[in-house]
Scaffold this motif. Structure first.
Motif, mmCIF file in Angstrom:
data_model
loop_
_atom_site.group_PDB
_atom_site.id
_atom_site.type_symbol
_atom_site.label_atom_id
_atom_site.label_comp_id
_atom_site.label_asym_id
_atom_site.label_seq_id
_atom_site.Cartn_x
_atom_site.Cartn_y
_atom_site.Cartn_z
ATOM 1 N N LYS A 50 39.463 36.730 54.012
ATOM 2 C CA LYS A 50 39.250 36.546 52.577
ATOM 3 C C LYS A 50 39.847 35.219 52.110
ATOM 4 C CE LYS A 50 39.282 41.420 51.316
ATOM 5 N NZ LYS A 50 39.656 42.362 50.264
ATOM 6 N N TYR A 75 39.461 36.140 38.603
ATOM 7 C CA TYR A 75 39.411 37.265 39.540
ATOM 8 C C TYR A 75 38.193 38.143 39.276
ATOM 9 C CZ TYR A 75 40.822 41.258 42.318
ATOM 10 O OH TYR A 75 40.856 42.268 43.253
ATOM 11 N N TYR A 78 34.938 36.046 40.356
ATOM 12 C CA TYR A 78 34.713 35.859 41.780
ATOM 13 C C TYR A 78 34.668 37.167 42.555
ATOM 14 C CZ TYR A 78 34.975 30.804 41.603
ATOM 15 O OH TYR A 78 34.721 29.488 41.350
ATOM 16 N N SER A 79 35.540 38.100 42.238
ATOM 17 C CA SER A 79 35.545 39.338 43.018
ATOM 18 C C SER A 79 34.303 40.170 42.721
ATOM 19 C CB SER A 79 36.820 40.147 42.766
ATOM 20 O OG SER A 79 36.859 40.625 41.442
ATOM 21 N N ASN A 85 33.765 41.888 48.512
ATOM 22 C CA ASN A 85 35.075 41.532 47.934
ATOM 23 C C ASN A 85 35.851 40.522 48.782
ATOM 24 O OD1 ASN A 85 35.802 42.329 45.427
ATOM 25 N ND2 ASN A 85 36.811 44.201 46.063
ATOM 26 N N GLN A 86 35.327 39.338 48.958
ATOM 27 C CA GLN A 86 35.942 38.352 49.844
ATOM 28 C C GLN A 86 36.897 37.393 49.149
ATOM 29 O OE1 GLN A 86 35.841 38.546 53.210
ATOM 30 N NE2 GLN A 86 34.880 40.449 52.634
ATOM 31 N N GLU A 88 40.571 37.347 46.813
ATOM 32 C CA GLU A 88 41.685 38.163 46.355
ATOM 33 C C GLU A 88 42.766 37.261 45.758
ATOM 34 O OE1 GLU A 88 43.143 41.068 45.021
ATOM 35 O OE2 GLU A 88 41.894 41.851 46.638
ATOM 36 N N TRP A 112 44.672 42.847 40.338
ATOM 37 C CA TRP A 112 44.798 42.328 41.690
ATOM 38 C C TRP A 112 46.170 42.715 42.237
ATOM 39 C CZ3 TRP A 112 44.085 39.210 37.390
ATOM 40 C CH2 TRP A 112 45.166 38.456 36.965
#
Length: 175
Positions: A50, A75, A78-79, A85-86, A88, A112
């Motif tokens: 990730k 977050y 992008y998530s 889910n790459q 974090e 997160w």
């Protein structure tokens, strides 16, 4: 005697000059093992594959607190867009007070990973990552290599590597 002092001074001074940082772009990020806010154990190596933003922060740091909404937006963006889910974020809190840290997590709806040993500046992880001011962050790729450090505000938003790295990470997951 004078020569001995000169040699000793040179050895001590040259040792100081050649001390190199372990937290540099292109180097492997040191392992982090710590307790998450929910009490479970966490290891950075569990996120292999990730793209990871490691964010050092504290509730007593006004700039850190101001950054939390931006990190939340990033977050969530992008998530949510990335396959499997790459991306974090790992928040490393340098707080001493568990309750004030939890209040901030709840207030900003931080979803997160949050870790801390509640040791303030004496945190071994802060020392390992050479944190001497907050906020501080490091971005690592899927292989654990540091690709950027200490990006904030617009500079963080404009970091082109997010799109590039996420595409590479997704490609590696697919093959």
């Amino acid at each position: 005697m004078k020569n001995s002092l000169t040699i000793l001074f040179f050895i001590l001074f040259s040792g100081y000059i050649f001390v190199q940082s372990t937290i540099e772009v292109g180097k492997k990020a040191p392992e982090i093992t710590m307790t998450k806010a929910d009490g479970t154990s966490f290891s950075l190596s569990a996120l292999k594959g990730k793209l990871v933003l490691i964010d050092f922060w504290a509730t007593w740091c006004a700039t850190c607190v101001e950054e939390q909404p931006q990190l939340k937006t990033m977050y969530d963006s992008y998530s949510g867009q990335v396959k499997k889910n790459q991306f974090e974020i790992v928040g490393v809190s340098l707080d001493k007070n568990k309750e004030s840290r939890q209040k901030a997590i709840d207030r900003f709806q931080i979803n997160w990973i949050q870790i801390s040993n509640l040791k303030f500046w004496k945190s071994p992880v802060a020392k390992l990552y050479e944190v001497d001011a907050l906020p501080f962050n490091v971005i690592i790729d899927g292989q654990g290599t540091i690709i950027a450090k200490n990006l904030h505000g617009q500079e963080l938003e404009n970091f082109e590597e997010f799109d590039t790295e996420l595409k590479q990470v997704i490609f590696l997951v697919i093959i």
